[in-house]
Structure formats: structure tokens, C-alpha cells
Design a protein around this motif. Structure first.
Motif, short mmCIF file in Angstrom:
data_model
loop_
_atom_site.label_atom_id
_atom_site.label_comp_id
_atom_site.label_asym_id
_atom_site.label_seq_id
_atom_site.Cartn_x
_atom_site.Cartn_y
_atom_site.Cartn_z
N ALA A 1 37.20 49.88 33.56
CA ALA A 1 38.13 48.18 33.84
C ALA A 1 38.01 47.31 32.77
CB ALA A 1 37.11 47.89 35.00
N THR A 2 37.10 47.39 31.58
CA THR A 2 37.30 46.59 30.65
C THR A 2 38.50 46.84 29.77
OG1 THR A 2 35.89 47.85 29.07
CG2 THR A 2 34.50 46.37 30.71
N ARG A 3 38.92 48.03 29.64
CA ARG A 3 40.16 48.26 28.94
C ARG A 3 41.34 47.42 29.61
NH1 ARG A 3 37.44 48.57 25.71
NH2 ARG A 3 39.25 49.10 24.44
N LEU A 4 41.25 46.78 30.72
CA LEU A 4 42.28 45.89 31.32
C LEU A 4 42.16 44.55 30.97
CD1 LEU A 4 42.55 47.52 34.89
CD2 LEU A 4 43.37 48.40 32.70
N VAL B 1 31.93 40.83 27.14
CA VAL B 1 31.70 41.61 28.44
C VAL B 1 30.75 42.69 28.15
CG1 VAL B 1 32.65 43.01 30.37
CG2 VAL B 1 33.59 40.97 29.78
N HIS B 2 30.95 43.44 27.04
CA HIS B 2 30.27 44.52 26.58
C HIS B 2 28.86 44.31 26.17
CE1 HIS B 2 33.54 47.20 26.63
NE2 HIS B 2 34.19 46.87 25.57
N ALA B 3 28.85 42.98 25.61
CA ALA B 3 27.35 42.32 25.41
C ALA B 3 26.74 42.28 26.53
CB ALA B 3 27.39 41.21 24.53
N LEU B 4 27.41 41.75 27.62
CA LEU B 4 26.57 41.38 28.86
C LEU B 4 25.85 42.72 29.52
CD1 LEU B 4 28.86 38.64 30.35
CD2 LEU B 4 26.43 38.40 29.43
N VAL C 1 39.65 42.82 37.26
CA VAL C 1 38.82 42.68 38.40
C VAL C 1 39.19 43.22 39.58
CG1 VAL C 1 37.44 40.84 39.93
CG2 VAL C 1 37.70 40.59 37.41
N ALA C 2 40.54 43.44 39.81
CA ALA C 2 41.08 43.96 41.09
C ALA C 2 40.92 45.65 40.89
CB ALA C 2 42.63 43.77 41.16
N VAL D 1 44.51 54.38 39.31
CA VAL D 1 44.27 52.89 39.59
C VAL D 1 44.10 52.35 38.17
CG1 VAL D 1 42.66 51.32 40.41
CG2 VAL D 1 42.97 53.61 41.61
N ALA D 2 43.47 52.92 37.31
CA ALA D 2 43.68 51.99 36.08
C ALA D 2 44.91 51.83 35.15
CB ALA D 2 42.69 52.76 34.84
N ALA D 3 45.64 52.83 35.36
CA ALA D 3 47.32 52.71 34.83
C ALA D 3 47.99 51.67 35.39
CB ALA D 3 47.90 54.13 34.80
N THR D 4 48.01 51.44 36.71
CA THR D 4 48.51 50.55 37.46
C THR D 4 47.91 49.11 36.97
OG1 THR D 4 48.86 51.78 39.39
CG2 THR D 4 49.00 49.48 39.61
N GLY D 5 46.79 49.00 36.77
CA GLY D 5 46.20 47.73 36.22
C GLY D 5 46.62 47.52 34.80
N LEU D 6 46.94 48.48 34.15
CA LEU D 6 47.06 48.16 32.73
C LEU D 6 48.63 47.59 32.55
CD1 LEU D 6 46.33 48.74 29.64
CD2 LEU D 6 47.06 51.01 29.85
N ILE D 7 49.16 48.21 33.21
CA ILE D 7 50.82 47.80 33.27
C ILE D 7 50.77 46.24 33.91
CG2 ILE D 7 53.13 47.84 34.54
CD1 ILE D 7 52.59 51.14 34.62
N GLN D 8 49.98 45.86 34.63
CA GLN D 8 49.85 44.41 35.10
C GLN D 8 49.38 43.55 33.97
OE1 GLN D 8 47.75 44.96 38.60
NE2 GLN D 8 49.32 45.07 40.11
#
Length: 317
Positions: free
Chosen positions: A37-40, A49-52, A257-258, A293-300
Motif C-alpha cells: 500500500a505504501t507504494r501508492l 510511513v516506513h519509520a512509523l 488508504v483505499a 487491487v494495488a495496480a488500480t490504486g497505482l493508476i489513480q
């Protein structure tokens, strides 16, 4: 790629860059769905975010690392030492995770009380093995899950006052953790813990002994199945509320987040599809589905980050 992310985040100090690299490796190794998810996120958002995540994992490892030589007293001492060092500040030359997370907290003005709440809940895991009521469990999750959602909020950014988005961020953290509790009932029993309200289980004739019978026999008793179905619906309700807050986030953060909400909620689908066979197996979303799912989010995400898109200032809240 990590170099570009650190450059985008304006992290120039060589020691800090190494510290953030360390946290990224921890996230990639131990949090597959979260890391995906962080890749988006926009490149500048990823290092904090990685630090947290690295800090939360650091504390979790103190509690749950399998090592017969680490008794409760030793774990408590290590957690106390981590807490003392975190709040004392310093350059943390010997601890890259602390260096990165303190830098993140300062840069994004993340309230240190959120870290105090988190560590309080971690200390509870040393001695608390059961939760008699939903209120008691919610008290634990206030630090273990909701605090993390609130820590992330300044990094994600919001389109209005952060206070308006805060209840939804906290609820999404709670939804993720409730999902984990359902998925990991069997694993948690091995650590002598039950993260399901005892009074709600009792309404279906379920107690720790019944759960242990299921663990031993690797099957789900009908009473347990009904109890887990009820917990499943409660968790669904939390998701329904939490996703209403995604629209309050900065546009560039919404795909991440989505996507995380979709993938975590689909773990619930897997649990339900298995007829709550959580003993002897672990519900997971398949790699192919996660990538779709990640690919869809990546495009957005790419569309929202194109030149001319509305991008809030770093740390906007």
C-alpha cells in the motif's frame, strides 16, 4: 528507488538516510500488505510511513519474538528501555529506527502522546491475556491501533481540519487490528492471549477452554463459529464507518488508504469464505488479487500526482 524517495522527502543527512533505509527494509520484510500500500503514496510520504512502521515493529518484536530465554521481566525491561530512549531524545547513533521515527515525529509535528499511548498498550501485552468486555478491548486498541492511525494522519494530509478526519483514521486503525484478531485467534492462543471480548464470546457459550479445544483439534466448534461470525459483523461495521473518512484525506493519499482498506477487509472475506476455519490455517489475500487491487490504486495515484494536480504541502493537516 529508495534514493529518489529520500531525495523527495528532503532527507539529506547521510545517517538519517541510512536510518530510513533500515525502516524501509523492516517494512518490506514484515508487512507485505502494508508495504504494498505504501507504494501508492507519493515518494516523499513513504520514508516517514516506513519509520512509523519500523518503530511499531521494534516494540512488537520485544513482546512477541520467540525466544525461550526472554521472560516477561526481561521483555518489560527492554520495552522500558525503548520508551526511555524514545522520549529522552538524542542522536540515536546506535539505533536507526529511533533516529528515523523521532525525526519523523518532529518533522510532521506528531504528538508524542500518541507514542506514549502506543507504548502503554504494548506494556499491557506483557501481563494482560484476556479482555472481559468490549470497553476493555477498546482501551487496549486506543494505543495499539488507533494511535497509529492518528500518527499517520499528518503525513497523509487532509483537505480540512485534521480533527474532522481523526475519528475515521482511528477507526480504520481499529478495523485493521480487529481483522488481525480474527485472523490470528489460533496464533494468539499460542501466546496465551485472547483478543476477543469474553462477555461477547460467553453469549455463544464460548470461553478460553472452548477456544483451546479448537486449537488442539484444529477445527472450529459450532459455538465458536457463531461467536466469530458476530465478531466479524462488528468489524465490518467499523470498516463501514472508517472508509467514510477517506474523502477527508489529501487526494494524493486516498488511493493508498483505499487500497489498504480493501485488502484488509478482504481478509474478512477469506475468513468468512472458510466458514471461520481459523484454527490451523491463516486467512490471506492471494498475491494475484493483491497486485490487481494495488495496480488500480497505482493508476489513480499517478493521475493525482500529475503536474497540475492539487497537492497539499508536506505535513498539511
Amino acid at each position: 528507488m529508495i534514493r529518489a524517495e529520500l531525495d523527495a522527502a528532503g532527507i539529506d543527512d547521510p545517517r538519517l538516510r541510512d536510518a530510513y533505509r533500515c525502516c524501509r527494509k523492516i517494512n518490506a520484510a514484515h508487512g507485505r500488505t502494508f508495504f504494498l500500500a505504501t507504494r501508492l503514496l507519493a515518494p516523499d510520504q513513504r520514508p516517514p510511513v516506513h519509520a512509523l512502521y519500523g518503530f511499531a515493529r521494534h516494540a512488537d518484536d520485544i513482546l512477541d519474538e520467540f525466544n525461550p530465554d526472554l521472560d516477561t521481566t526481561t521483555r518489560a525491561q527492554r520495552l522500558h528501555h525503548l520508551s526511555e530512549r524514545f522520549f529522552a531524545g538524542g542522536d540515536y547513533r546506535d539505533d536507526p529506527v529511533l533516529a528515523a521515527v523521532r525525526h519523523t515525529a518532529q518533522r510532521y509535528n506528531i504528538a508524542l502522546t500518541l507514542f506514549a499511548d502506543f507504548l502503554t498498550s504494548m506494556r499491557m501485552d506483557l501481563t494482560v491475556t484476556d479482555y472481559p468486555t468490549r470497553a476493555a478491548l477498546n482501551n487496549y486498541m486506543r494505543g495499539s491501533a488507533e494511535a497509529i492511525g492518528l500518527q499517520l494522519l499528518p503525513i497523509l494530509g487532509t483537505v480540512g481540519p485534521a480533527d474532522e478526519a481523526a475519528p475515521y483514521a482511528a477507526a480504520l486503525g481499529r478495523a485493521f487490528q480487529l481483522t488481525n484478531f480474527l485472523r490470528d485467534v489460533d496464533e494468539d492462543l499460542m501466546r496465551q492471549r485472547v483478543y476477543l471480548p469474553a462477555d461477547e464470546l460467553a453469549a455463544y457459550g464460548v470461553d478460553r477452554d472452548v477456544l483451546m479445544w479448537c486449537h488442539t483439534h484444529r477445527r472450529t466448534d459450532n459455538r465458536v463459529r457463531r461467536a466469530l461470525a458476530a465478531q466479524h459483523e462488528i468489524t465490518r461495521d467499523v470498516y463501514r464507518f472508517a472508509i467514510g473518512g477517506i474523502a477527508l484525506l489529501a487526494p494524493r493519499s486516498r488511493p493508498c488508504v483505499a487500497t489498504a482498506a480493501t485488502l484488509y477487509s478482504e481478509i474478512l472475506d477469506c475468513i468468512e469464505d472458510s466458514d471461520f476455519a481459523v484454527f490451523g490455517r491463516r486467512a490471506t489475500v492471494g498475491t494475484a488479487r493483491r497486485l490487481r487491487v494495488a495496480a488500480t490504486g497505482l493508476i489513480q495515484s499517478w493521475r493525482l500526482r500529475r503536474p497540475g494536480s492539487d497537492r497539499p504541502q508536506r505535513g498539511a493537516a
